[in-house]
Design a protein around this motif. Structure first.
Motif, PDB file in Angstrom:
ATOM      1  N   UNK A  75     -53.643 -17.674  76.081  1.00  0.00           N
ATOM      2  CA  UNK A  75     -53.641 -19.084  75.883  1.00  0.00           C
ATOM      3  C   UNK A  75     -53.207 -19.816  77.247  1.00  0.00           C
ATOM      4  N   UNK A  76     -52.056 -19.258  77.814  1.00  0.00           N
ATOM      5  CA  UNK A  76     -51.620 -19.925  79.377  1.00  0.00           C
ATOM      6  C   UNK A  76     -52.905 -19.547  80.216  1.00  0.00           C
ATOM      7  N   UNK A  77     -53.804 -18.615  80.266  1.00  0.00           N
ATOM      8  CA  UNK A  77     -54.693 -18.322  80.964  1.00  0.00           C
ATOM      9  C   UNK A  77     -55.923 -19.388  80.791  1.00  0.00           C
ATOM     10  N   UNK A  78     -56.065 -19.907  79.554  1.00  0.00           N
ATOM     11  CA  UNK A  78     -57.026 -20.859  79.007  1.00  0.00           C
ATOM     12  C   UNK A  78     -56.528 -22.387  79.813  1.00  0.00           C
ATOM     13  N   UNK A  79     -55.514 -22.450  79.535  1.00  0.00           N
ATOM     14  CA  UNK A  79     -54.801 -23.678  79.805  1.00  0.00           C
ATOM     15  C   UNK A  79     -54.896 -24.004  81.320  1.00  0.00           C
ATOM     16  N   UNK A  80     -54.511 -22.898  82.125  1.00  0.00           N
ATOM     17  CA  UNK A  80     -54.260 -23.025  83.765  1.00  0.00           C
ATOM     18  C   UNK A  80     -55.735 -23.090  84.227  1.00  0.00           C
ATOM     19  N   UNK A  81     -56.717 -22.446  83.588  1.00  0.00           N
ATOM     20  CA  UNK A  81     -58.044 -22.644  83.996  1.00  0.00           C
ATOM     21  C   UNK A  81     -58.584 -23.786  83.840  1.00  0.00           C
ATOM     22  N   UNK A  82     -58.273 -24.584  82.577  1.00  0.00           N
ATOM     23  CA  UNK A  82     -58.857 -25.931  82.260  1.00  0.00           C
ATOM     24  C   UNK A  82     -58.120 -27.136  83.412  1.00  0.00           C
ATOM     25  N   UNK A  83     -56.873 -26.614  83.852  1.00  0.00           N
ATOM     26  CA  UNK A  83     -56.208 -27.444  84.775  1.00  0.00           C
ATOM     27  C   UNK A  83     -56.919 -27.473  86.382  1.00  0.00           C
ATOM     28  N   UNK A  84     -57.262 -26.211  86.392  1.00  0.00           N
ATOM     29  CA  UNK A  84     -57.895 -25.754  87.591  1.00  0.00           C
ATOM     30  C   UNK A  84     -59.137 -26.757  87.753  1.00  0.00           C
ATOM     31  N   UNK A  85     -60.006 -26.648  86.987  1.00  0.00           N
ATOM     32  CA  UNK A  85     -61.253 -27.218  86.815  1.00  0.00           C
ATOM     33  C   UNK A  85     -61.095 -28.736  86.911  1.00  0.00           C
ATOM     34  N   UNK A  86     -60.009 -29.150  86.259  1.00  0.00           N
ATOM     35  CA  UNK A  86     -60.026 -30.588  86.189  1.00  0.00           C
ATOM     36  C   UNK A  86     -59.651 -31.211  87.591  1.00  0.00           C
ATOM     37  N   UNK A  87     -58.650 -30.384  88.211  1.00  0.00           N
ATOM     38  CA  UNK A  87     -58.268 -30.821  89.798  1.00  0.00           C
ATOM     39  C   UNK A  87     -59.203 -30.681  90.735  1.00  0.00           C
ATOM     40  N   UNK A  88     -60.037 -29.437  90.480  1.00  0.00           N
ATOM     41  CA  UNK A  88     -61.110 -29.235  91.512  1.00  0.00           C
ATOM     42  C   UNK A  88     -62.295 -30.366  91.394  1.00  0.00           C
ATOM     43  N   UNK A  89     -62.563 -30.838  90.424  1.00  0.00           N
ATOM     44  CA  UNK A  89     -63.545 -31.861  90.304  1.00  0.00           C
ATOM     45  C   UNK A  89     -63.152 -33.300  90.123  1.00  0.00           C
ATOM     46  N   UNK A  90     -61.764 -33.606  90.066  1.00  0.00           N
ATOM     47  CA  UNK A  90     -61.397 -34.800  89.488  1.00  0.00           C
ATOM     48  C   UNK A  90     -61.693 -35.275  88.028  1.00  0.00           C
ATOM     49  N   UNK A  91     -61.830 -34.419  87.197  1.00  0.00           N
ATOM     50  CA  UNK A  91     -62.357 -34.765  85.907  1.00  0.00           C
ATOM     51  C   UNK A  91     -60.858 -34.602  84.832  1.00  0.00           C
ATOM     52  N   UNK A  92     -60.995 -35.060  83.673  1.00  0.00           N
ATOM     53  CA  UNK A  92     -60.006 -35.013  82.727  1.00  0.00           C
ATOM     54  C   UNK A  92     -59.745 -33.521  82.162  1.00  0.00           C
ATOM     55  N   UNK A  93     -58.688 -33.181  82.143  1.00  0.00           N
ATOM     56  CA  UNK A  93     -58.538 -31.720  81.465  1.00  0.00           C
ATOM     57  C   UNK A  93     -58.640 -31.592  80.020  1.00  0.00           C
ATOM     58  N   UNK A  94     -59.740 -30.565  79.810  1.00  0.00           N
ATOM     59  CA  UNK A  94     -60.133 -30.352  78.529  1.00  0.00           C
ATOM     60  C   UNK A  94     -59.654 -29.029  78.096  1.00  0.00           C
ATOM     61  N   UNK A  95     -58.697 -29.163  77.216  1.00  0.00           N
ATOM     62  CA  UNK A  95     -58.052 -27.819  76.713  1.00  0.00           C
ATOM     63  C   UNK A  95     -58.880 -27.303  75.331  1.00  0.00           C
ATOM     64  N   UNK A  96     -58.808 -26.038  75.499  1.00  0.00           N
ATOM     65  CA  UNK A  96     -59.361 -25.288  74.124  1.00  0.00           C
ATOM     66  C   UNK A  96     -58.401 -25.461  72.985  1.00  0.00           C
TER      67      UNK A  96
END
Length: 716
Positions: free
Chosen positions: A266-287
């Motif tokens: 779960x931590x890996x999934x959340x951190x990946x979602x935050x990384x994608x959001x920051x990289x592209x400036x988009x909202x965080x989409x959590x699993x």
């Protein structure tokens, strides 16, 4: 490694072409700026001045591609201004061979020392010397020299203005650095599910920390989502390791381990979602599955003690990451208030916390000067590089003057652009420059002889070559040099150069410059191999002081802050990376082993990584101010400091360290525990024992008596 094998390896690396992500919009912006500068020069001053201005715009655009966290317009302006000053001084001395040679040696020596300020400064300074050798041949008087210097500066201003007017992915480098750090943490969490002792490379976190430092101008404009997640990611790493480690966490198998694996996934999934959001400036989409795994109440019923604390801490830190990645951080205070609030030891970032300061250009000058002066000492690799490049440029210039080719600046220009403080890069770039020169000059010459372009068409071809250079420069040095060679041919042709005089002579003189660069490193080297023991000793000392700082927190929790732990952690990271870079460099050097075999180096670095990992696990559970003190920890911390400092000295002197003082401190700890004197903590005592085991394993590895590694017995 033998010389023959080293030459093969460096030649292969220099001619390697890699697949990289291209940035066409940035390349087009740089080419458009170059076209504007050439067009203005042709319209108002003529082709000769246009060629000078083109060099300024070309170099300013290249400077913006360098790996730097400073604003790109600033890099363009610095490049244009420094090149203008260099060329004007060169113009003034150009008519007197000896005077120009003296200026060239001094300027090249300073450019070599500029590597002390970092690769970006070194590359810009070296490029200034190389371009100065070309541009000083264009004007015919002091007045014309001033005009040429002014238009070179104009080229840098145009590139800076285009970056401001037409930005491409604002804060893109900082976003990528922070996203890479979070993605590295996510990958680490997933790997811990299957291998609780898997390794973690701290370089992404170090890059993110470097990217987080901002100038006052940047602090007022930085997006909120770039503040906060890095600090949380720094604190998540030890929590993840502590949660997964069998020695200090949950059993290797069973329902507790299954629950830990769910939390790590779960931590890996959340951190990946935050990384994608920051990289592209988009909202965080959590699993939804990850959110459910983190919120389930099973954690409290399955985990207890340190694992329970780690799980609770992990949930809180992930919440912080999500909140700040969404841009919910507080507004940054203005520069004056931040300057008063920042302390020298401030390293973490959180919403509302003072930003890490990056000095402005004016305040950077004394920092660079101090760094250059610090390298003026015997044995300094930077000083050796400065001496090498200054001598080679002088010899190359004299050879070019004496040979009946004309345009003798090609030899020193090729040398100064190829030479680097490190052996592999110097030899690889020398081979790549010669290969790229042959390709670029051949293609440009074929086009010229076939199409017979005039001034306008030559300028268009030059802009096209520059566009290809900007687009493909990260794919390989040989590709970039092919584009640069063709660019210079077209540009000098636009200025009226005779084509027949710039083909064979440039190839021959480029070969001369490359050979001089390679010979100079063989005659006056700066090998990393003899310094390996020093690098290893530095890492041992840094690791020991980090472990001591962590253990010391348990002695008197109410009287200590965590600043010294953070500072020690940063020191050990830098020492570890310096060792790894030196080891990688030494493996390609044609130098015999000097006191440290490859097996001993591998065993020693494994033990030190284990020492740092155990200290990190203890850091994950640092006590709060009201926790029970562990008095025995103070003696152990002091023993660790003294023993590792002494051990580092023994490593440099080719002796094997002894850890009797640390063993005595642990024996005294056990004696106090048996008598019931003072507080104790089994978790901390277990970690202290693991620290001693890592130190003893280090000595065995250095002595060549290390026991074979068990399956899965790897360190972080």
């Amino acid at each position: 490694m033998s010389w023959l094998r080293a030459l093969k390896e460096t030649a292969r690396s220099g001619l390697t072409i890699e697949r990289r992500r291209l940035e066409p919009l940035i390349a087009i912006r740089g080419a458009v700026g170059l076209a504007l500068v050439i067009g203005v020069g042709l319209a108002f001053f003529g082709p000769v001045v246009a060629a000078s201005s083109a060099f300024g715009a070309f170099q300013a655009a290249i400077a913006t591609f360098q790996r730097s966290w400073r604003p790109r317009p600033v890099l363009a302006l610095v490049s244009g201004a420094s090149l203008a000053v260099s060329t004007f001084l060169g113009y003034l001395a150009g008519s007197h061979t000896l005077l120009f040679l003296a200026l060239l040696v001094l300027w090249t020596f300073l450019a070599g020392l500029a590597w002390a300020a970092g690769p970006t400064g070194g590359i810009i300074a070296s490029s200034n010397v190389a371009i100065m050798l070309v541009t000083v041949t264009l004007p015919s008087s002091v007045a014309n020299s001033a005009v040429h210097a002014a238009v070179i500066l104009f080229g840098g201003v145009v590139q800076a203005a285009l970056i401001v007017l037409f930005p491409v992915r604002r804060w893109g480098a900082q976003r990528d650095a922070l996203a890479d750090a979070l993605a590295a943490e996510a990958d680490y969490a997933r790997r811990l599910r299957h291998d609780p002792l898997c390794t973690f490379d701290p370089v992404p976190l170090m890059k993110a920390r470097s990217a987080a430092a901002v100038t006052p101008w940047q602090a007022r404009r930085r997006p909120p989502e770039l503040r906060g997640p890095r600090g949380a990611a720094e604190r998540i790493r030890p929590v993840l390791a502590s949660l997964a480690d069998p020695a200090m966490g949950v059993p290797a198998e069973g329902p507790e381990r299954d629950r830990v694996r769910e939390l790590l996934a779960a931590a890996g999934s959340v951190l990946d979602s935050a990384a994608r959001a920051i990289r592209h400036g988009d909202p965080v989409k959590l699993s939804p599955a990850a959110v459910a795994a983190l919120k389930t109440p099973d954690t409290g019923s399955l985990l207890a003690g340190p694992p329970r604390r780690a799980a609770d801490r992990l949930g809180a830190l992930l919440s912080d990451v999500i909140e700040t990645a969404e841009g919910a951080g507080t507004k940054e205070e203005d520069a004056e208030e931040a300057a008063e609030a920042i302390r020298a030891a401030e390293e973490e970032e959180a919403p509302g916390a003072p930003h890490r300061r990056r000095p402005t250009l004016l305040r950077l000058v004394p920092v660079v000067v101090r760094a250059m002066r610090a390298e003026l000492r015997p044995g300094s690799p930077i000083l050796r590089h400065a001496v090498r490049v200054a001598v080679v440029v002088a010899v190359g210039y004299l050879i070019g003057v004496l040979l009946p080719f004309g345009h003798g600046y090609w030899a020193p220009m090729a040398a100064v652009m190829a030479m680097r403080p490190e052996f592999t890069q110097t030899y690889g770039r020398a081979v790549a420059r010669f290969g790229g020169t042959i390709v670029g000059v051949s293609l440009a010459t074929a086009i010229v002889r076939t199409a017979h372009p005039g001034v306008t068409l030559s300028a268009a071809f030059a802009v096209l070559c520059a566009l290809l250079m900007y687009l493909l420069m990260r794919t390989g040095y040989v590709v970039g040099q092919a584009c640069v060679s063709a660019y210079v041919v077209f540009l000098l042709g636009m200025a009226g150069e005779d084509w027949s005089q710039t083909v064979h002579e440039r190839v021959v003189l480029t070969l001369v410059g490359g050979l001089l660069a390679m010979i100079s490193y063989a005659v006056y080297p700066a090998w990393e191999t003899p310094r390996l023991r020093g690098r290893l000793g530095d890492w041992l000392k840094a690791d020991g002081w980090y472990a001591a700082a962590v253990v010391d927190q348990y002695a008197e929790p109410a009287e200590r802050g965590h600043d010294d732990v953070r500072s020690a952690l940063l020191d050990t990271r830098e020492a570890r990376v310096a060792w790894q870079e030196a080891l990688a460099t030494a493996q390609h050097e044609p130098v015999r082993n000097r006191g440290l075999s490859r097996a001993a180096a591998d065993d020693a670095q494994h033990a030190l990584a284990q020492l740092g990992r155990v200290a990190m696990l203890l850091e994950a559970h640092l006590p709060c101010g009201g926790a029970t003190p562990v008095p025995a920890a103070a003696r152990l911390a002091e023993a660790l400091r003294r023993a590792t400092e002494r051990g580092a000295k023994e490593v440099r002197e080719r002796r094997v360290p002894d850890w009797a003082e640390v063993r005595e401190a642990l024996d005294a700890w056990d004696a106090r525990q048996r008598t019931g004197e003072g507080g104790t903590d089994p978790f901390v005592r277990n970690g202290a024992g693991l620290l001693l085991e890592a130190l003893e394993e280090f000595s065995r590895g250095l002595d060549g008596t290390s026991k074979p590694a068990r399956p899965g017995d790897r360190a972080d």
